[in-house]
Design a protein around this motif. Structure first.
Motif, PDB file in Angstrom:
ATOM      1  N   ASP A  55       9.802   9.243  15.444  1.00  0.00           N
ATOM      2  CA  ASP A  55       8.372   9.010  15.256  1.00  0.00           C
ATOM      3  C   ASP A  55       7.614   9.316  16.551  1.00  0.00           C
ATOM      4  OD1 ASP A  55       9.704   6.091  15.762  1.00  0.00           O
ATOM      5  OD2 ASP A  55       7.777   6.296  16.798  1.00  0.00           O
TER       6      ASP A  55
ATOM      7  N   SER B  26       3.792  12.919   0.480  1.00  0.00           N
ATOM      8  CA  SER B  26       3.365  11.820   1.366  1.00  0.00           C
ATOM      9  C   SER B  26       4.077  11.910   2.698  1.00  0.00           C
ATOM     10  CB  SER B  26       3.701  10.470   0.725  1.00  0.00           C
ATOM     11  OG  SER B  26       5.098  10.281   0.781  1.00  0.00           O
ATOM     12  N   LYS B  27       3.533  11.153   3.662  1.00  0.00           N
ATOM     13  CA  LYS B  27       4.156  11.151   4.985  1.00  0.00           C
ATOM     14  C   LYS B  27       5.564  10.576   4.925  1.00  0.00           C
ATOM     15  CE  LYS B  27       0.918  11.490   8.732  1.00  0.00           C
ATOM     16  NZ  LYS B  27      -0.480  11.147   8.405  1.00  0.00           N
ATOM     17  N   ASN B  28       5.725   9.586   4.068  1.00  0.00           N
ATOM     18  CA  ASN B  28       7.054   8.985   3.919  1.00  0.00           C
ATOM     19  C   ASN B  28       8.054  10.019   3.452  1.00  0.00           C
ATOM     20  OD1 ASN B  28       6.922   6.428   4.794  1.00  0.00           O
ATOM     21  ND2 ASN B  28       6.378   5.528   2.825  1.00  0.00           N
ATOM     22  N   ASN B  29       7.607  10.823   2.474  1.00  0.00           N
ATOM     23  CA  ASN B  29       8.486  11.869   1.965  1.00  0.00           C
ATOM     24  C   ASN B  29       8.896  12.809   3.079  1.00  0.00           C
ATOM     25  OD1 ASN B  29       8.156  10.747  -0.497  1.00  0.00           O
ATOM     26  ND2 ASN B  29       7.558  12.633  -1.551  1.00  0.00           N
TER      27      ASN B  29
ATOM     28  N   GLU C 271      11.517  11.283   5.109  1.00  0.00           N
ATOM     29  CA  GLU C 271      12.801  11.297   4.401  1.00  0.00           C
ATOM     30  C   GLU C 271      13.455  12.666   4.471  1.00  0.00           C
ATOM     31  OE1 GLU C 271      13.417   7.720   3.977  1.00  0.00           O
ATOM     32  OE2 GLU C 271      14.762   9.010   2.821  1.00  0.00           O
TER      33      GLU C 271
END
Lengths: 221, 229, 240
Positions: free
Chosen positions: A128, C68-71, C74
């Protein structure tokens, strides 16, 4: 023309004490200015337009006006607002503010010199933003700015001599005092020059040594 | 009243510029020679020029100014008018910094240029001034304009030896009007305008000198201000 | 494993990818070849989100990267990338480079991560170099550490962006060997490369790209033996 350095001997103690003051004010304003410069850098790099403008303005003002005028403004000008600083405080403030403006640009240069590829590698690994900043960019950026920061330190040390004009009892001031007492201008100026030069030289040498240790991993430390 | 004060400061600023332009030109010329000397094949020449550049840059400007001011009368038995003393002092300093800048610029000129010139049989003086100098100058422009700004700031110290340049004028004004804030702020603004103008001119010169190619028009160096006071 | 549909990518005014459709099956090795500027690297970098998509969809392991950012996060865990310029972290040793992401992203303990790093370094033939800094390693060694670093995340897909282009010719072999072994072990790989020999011997399919489009997809035998498209033919004539 007859040069006689003997007259200066009794004053050597005084000169060395004054040299100590020069070092002291340099270190203090370098540290304070350094911390301030991080704030200024973050302001300039920020996405908030107001911070950007303030930071750029700050840097622009302090880098485009003479240090002497800045010192005069702080020492003679602030009392108008009821802020009365003594010679030491005024010098410290002026030198710190001045130093911060240069260090902010140095820091910016350091971060911009980190190859984009390193950051991409971090992104590709799924790290991140915070981790990339602290663990990937920081060390290479510090390594990049180190020589410039050392130069800036030595430079600050030399320009601290300007504070003698408002009476700060540092090396330049001592030199001028001794000059007015002995009239051995060339001799005392030469010794003063030697002290400044030798100090700067030793600082650079020590810094180079530290560099080799701190940045063992670098290609050309 | 305010206008009079401002005009007084502007007149002093004029003297500041006169001092800086003359010392800047002299310093640049000498500086270029020092730069050439530092990369010369003649060891003694290299030694002397490098020593000069290293020593002058390792000593505070203020101290150098005093050295010139007190030293020249003693060493050469001549009394120097403040302007002249200031001019000499600033030139000595400028030459050293320009010398370092030019050394870097000359070394930045691709080795192949030197070799091609030598191979073509061009003699040393011609090589230096007709082939290397133009290229070194182009590389040096950002640093040169940066240093010119420093010179303007260093000139503020010349007031100490009595020459009425802008900062000294402001000090005198502040003593007269008992308004240090006004006087020094005005001076600061004037200095800022001078620096700004020099930067602008520097960028314009860079643009004019840049070789016409895609790569260079994309990476125009910005006029950097090296650590000054 | 990877599905790319109607992918368009623009840089300002310039359209670099003009409608790419491509699927990569699990355990498949696909090599992407083509002239400079054809968009091959850009295509690769879109797969793990280093380049943003202008339009179209990319799905990796069933996850839509653009949703999405989460995707995206991942997908980045499941894809490993090897860069032309290696991009090893210069202030960390080889072992630290390899162990870093597993600790940070997969949550391994320091001991577990170091253990995994040691095993991977051995797998790429660099077990004695664990404590060396990148500056002390040759180009080929650095690239192999980079491969180990990408593998440490145990990705489902490995992306290679011209992995040997920055290497001296005599070093290229050791990196290609490592990649060949990976392919034989069944890793899903997408490789952008100029190494035609490698493409011919190791890939299951070869994709030829030119000017932002996929011109031809074929098995190595077909592609190099009897290419169908004119553009493919003229490119191969020039490089082979």
């Amino acid at each position: 023309m007859n040069l006689y350095f003997g007259d200066i001997l009794p004053y050597m103690g005084e000169l060395l004490t004054a040299l100590g003051m020069s070092f002291g004010i340099t270190i203090a304003s370098f540290v304070i200015g350094g911390l301030l410069s991080v704030v200024v850098y973050l302001g300039k790099a920020s996405r908030v337009r107001v911070f950007q403008i303030l930071a750029s303005g700050y840097i622009g003002i302090f880098r485009n006006t003479p240090l002497l005028v800045q010192i005069y403004l702080i020492y003679f000008g602030l009392p108008v607002f009821g802020v009365n600083l003594d010679v030491f405080q005024a010098s410290l403030v002026a030198l710190s503010l001045n130093n911060a403006s240069y260090c902010a640009e140095i820091i910016r240069g350091g971060f911009e010199s980190v190859p984009r590829g390193l950051i991409e590698a971090g992104e590709a690994l799924g790290l991140d933003r915070r981790t990339i900043f602290a663990k990937v960019s920081l060390a290479p950026a510090l390594r990049g700015v180190y020589p410039s920061l050392v130069n800036q330190f030595v430079h600050l040390f030399l320009t601290s001599s300007i504070a003698s004009i408002i009476g700060l009892p540092e090396l330049m001031h001592a030199v001028l005092e001794i000059n007015s007492q002995t009239y051995r201008s060339i001799e005392v100026l030469a010794i003063g020059a030697l002290l400044y030069f030798a100090s700067g030289f030793i600082i650079s040498l020590l810094a180079r040594g530290a560099e080799r240790f701190l940045f063992r991993w670098a290609v050309n430390a | 009243m305010f206008i009079e004060q401002l005009l007084g400061l502007l007149r002093a600023a004029g003297w500041t510029l006169a001092l800086c332009v003359s010392a800047g030109v002299a310093g640049t010329i000498i500086g270029f020679l020092l730069g050439v000397g530092q990369v010369s094949k003649i060891v003694v020449l290299r030694w002397i020029t490098t020593a000069y550049v290293t020593v002058i840059r390792g000593v505070p400007v203020l101290l150098l100014i005093f050295f010139v001011y007190f030293g020249i009368p003693v060493l050469f038995a001549v009394d120097l008018a403040p302007f002249l003393a200031g001019f000499v002092a600033l030139t000595v300093v400028a030459a050293a910094y320009m010398g370092e800048t030019f050394r870097g610029a000359i070394q930045a000129v691709p080795r192949g240029q030197f070799e091609a010139a030598e191979a073509l049989g061009v003699r040393y003086l011609d090589r230096t001034f007709r082939v290397i100098m133009p290229q070194a100058l182009r590389i040096a422009v950002p640093s040169l304009t940066g240093y010119l700004i420093n010179l303007v700031k260093d000139s503020s110290l010349i007031g100490i030896i009595g020459f009425v340049e802008l900062t000294r004028a402001a000090k005198i004004l502040s003593n007269l009007t008992l308004d240090p804030l006004g006087a020094f702020l005005m001076a600061a603004v004037i200095y800022f305008m001078i620096s700004f103008t020099i930067s602008r001119i520097g960028v314009a010169v860079e643009r004019k000198l840049a070789p016409k190619s895609k790569a260079s028009s994309r990476k125009l160096a910005t006029t950097a201000i090296p650590a000054g006071n | 494993m990877i599905t790319i549909e109607k992918l368009h990518k623009q840089f300002g005014e310039v359209e670099v990818l003009r409608g790419i459709d491509l699927t990569v099956a699990a355990h498949e090795t696909v090599c992407v070849i083509g002239p400079s500027g054809s968009g091959k690297s850009t295509l690769l970098r879109c797969i793990n989100g280093l380049e943003a998509i202008t339009s179209g969809t990319i799905t990796v392991g069933g996850i839509d990267i653009g949703a999405s950012k989460n995707n995206l996060a991942e997908v980045r865990k499941e894809t490993g990338m090897v860069f032309q310029q290696f991009n090893l972290f210069p202030h960390m040793t080889a072992r630290e480079n390899v162990a870093f992401a597993p600790m940070r992203v997969r949550g391994l303990s320091k001991a577990e991560a170091q253990d995994r790093a040691n095993r991977l370094l051995e797998r790429v033939g660099l077990s004695e170099k664990g404590d060396s800094f990148p500056s002390q390693l040759s180009g080929g060694q650095q690239q192999r550490v980079a491969i180990a670093r990408a593998l440490a995340m145990e990705p489902k897909v490995m992306l290679f962006d011209e992995p040997t282009s920055a290497l001296d010719p005599e070093i290229v072999g050791e990196v290609l060997d490592t990649m060949r072994t990976l392919a034989e072990e069944g890793m899903t790989m997408v490789v952008v490369t100029h190494e035609m020999g490698f493409a011919r011997e190791v890939s299951d399919r070869v994709v030829f790209m030119d000017q932002g489009q996929v011109v031809e997809i074929a098995t190595p035998q077909e592609m190099f033996g009897s290419p169908k498209q004119e553009r493919t033919k003229s490119f191969l004539d020039k490089v082979l």
